[in-house]
Design an enzyme around this catalytic site. Structure first.
Site, PDB file in Angstrom:
ATOM      1  N   GLU A 223      90.944 -13.468   7.227  1.00  0.00           N
ATOM      2  CA  GLU A 223      90.546 -13.616   8.618  1.00  0.00           C
ATOM      3  C   GLU A 223      89.767 -14.913   8.797  1.00  0.00           C
ATOM      4  OE1 GLU A 223      88.212 -10.158   9.705  1.00  0.00           O
ATOM      5  OE2 GLU A 223      89.284  -8.896   8.259  1.00  0.00           O
ATOM      6  N   GLU A 334      87.283  -9.437  19.607  1.00  0.00           N
ATOM      7  CA  GLU A 334      86.631  -8.180  19.240  1.00  0.00           C
ATOM      8  C   GLU A 334      85.154  -8.295  19.592  1.00  0.00           C
ATOM      9  OE1 GLU A 334      85.427  -5.555  15.246  1.00  0.00           O
ATOM     10  OE2 GLU A 334      86.593  -7.411  15.061  1.00  0.00           O
TER      11      GLU A 334
END
Length: 414
Positions: A223, A334
């Site tokens: 990520e 997020e």
């Protein structure tokens, strides 16, 4: 919105997993609270030992205007080589192969002296010399805020019966998910903003995920992106980050270089450091490009290119399932919502504006591509969107770009 961790609703593996996790980095010690009453001598010794492991000897140190200290560390003495599988690792300065459709420009190679297409405040006060990499120095108070040396820089899994909201923290998403093939990389241009976060233990993230694995025990991810996370960085600035895990965020993996694993080769960009300038509403838009590709003909390492520079790589050997290929690629935002006083917080995602507002106002990802099972770079073909609650944060997707984000609490999001 509540999502039971055992729900049969169709969420991605990565989102469903991280929804059922939360970051075990307690709120900062504030007021008259004395950390001496919390940490005994043994714990303080652990903190000092961890600082020694994290902060490698510097060839040169640079004080950034934003308060960070950037240490220029010998590339051969970086934290990656503390990993037991990388003790005899030979650094690769560039991949040995590239996917079809890849355009390699020598001027962007890490061996050149070209300036990065990404600016960080520490650049104003100096640069790291060739043969070194920039590492943001970890301070004692960083580890003390984490609660323990072992928790610093990690996402911690907890066995939670039922709903994450029972613990007061929920993870909310607006993402585009590509699945249905084997993936050997991805590309995205990410719009840079400085979203507001209401509570110190909330964060706002814009990032990509590449993942493989089916169960809670063997989910592998790589990520990277940008985040505002006061409880981790002790400020409200937008910072560049990388992350990886090999066991569903349980014991392996961490942010940036806070544990051994990721091998950095670039001497001009520092993860964990701030990224400026930001985009402005109805004004100039700032972006940073991320590009991941697997060196299929070489060691199978996962290379990360940031702002058109070969930044570094995740060695294939540190993964299990992801050592072969990814089965899911995701892009988007997020946030965490602690629901203070029973209300949704005003923590923003992206620009803090809904995607319906469009160009110059809503945050976006563009030039989306995946590297498929034929090792060809192409736009997403099997993409689907996933939104936790469109009244709080939403996404509007097109072929190779999307707008996303939102303000959090508003008359329709309580």
């Amino acid at each position: 919105m509540a999502l039971p961790c055992g729900s049969g609703r169709r969420w991605s593996r990565v989102v469903k997993m991280t929804f059922c996790l939360f970051f075990l980095i307690p709120m900062s010690s504030v007021g008259n609270r004395n950390t001496n009453t919390i940490f005994n001598k043994k714990q303080k010794l652990e903190v000092q030992q961890q600082l020694k492991r994290l902060n490698k000897p510097a060839v040169k140190s640079i004080e950034s205007p934003d308060g960070d200290i950037i240490d220029c560390v010998d590339i051969n003495k970086q934290p990656a080589f503390d990993h037991p599988l990388l003790k005899n690792h030979t650094i690769q300065m560039r991949p040995s192969s590239y996917p079809e459709g890849f355009s390699f420009d020598e001027s962007n190679d890490v061996s050149s002296n070209s300036k990065p297409k990404l600016t960080q405040p520490w650049h104003l006060n100096g640069r790291c010399p060739e043969g070194t990499i920039p590492i943001r120095r970890t301070k004692e108070e960083d580890l003390l805020r984490a609660g323990s040396a072992a928790n610093y820089g990690r996402k911690k899994h907890h066995s939670i019966a039922g709903d994450v909201d029972n613990l007061g923290i929920s993870h909310e998403y607006a993402v585009l998910i590509e699945e249905g093939d084997k993936y050997y990389g991805m590309k995205a241009n990410l719009n840079v903003w400085n979203p507001h976060t209401q509570e110190t233990n909330e964060f706002s993230v814009s990032q990509f995920w590449m993942a493989a694995g089916e169960t809670d025990n063997d989910l592998d991810t790589i990520e990277a992106g940008i985040t505002v996370y006061e409880d981790l960085y002790h400020d409200y600035q937008t910072r560049l980050f990388t992350f990886w895990t090999d066991d569903s965020y349980r014991t392996t993996g961490c942010y940036n270089l806070d544990c051994p694993g990721f091998v950095q080769v670039d001497n001009q960009i520092a993860t964990g450091a701030t990224v400026t300038p930001y985009s402005t509403y109805d004004g100039t838009q700032r972006t940073v490009e991320f590009y991941v590709y697997k060196d299929i003909k070489g060691n199978g390492d996962w290379w990360l290119k940031i702002a058109q520079r070969n930044f570094g790589y995740w060695p294939s050997s540190i993964f299990s399932v992801l050592s072969d290929s990814a089965s899911t690629v995701e892009w988007g935002g997020e946030v965490t919502n602690v629901k203070k006083d029973g209300q949704h917080t005003t923590t923003q995602m992206g620009s803090g504006h809904f995607p319906e507002e469009g160009p110059g106002k809503a945050s976006y990802f563009d030039t989306l591509n995946v590297i498929d099972s034929k090792n060809v770079l192409r736009p997403p073909w099997n993409g689907r969107t996933m939104v936790t609650d469109p009244n709080c944060y939403n996404i509007i997707a097109h072929e190779d770009y999307f707008y996303y984000g939102g303000p959090g609490r508003n008359p329709n999001c309580q």
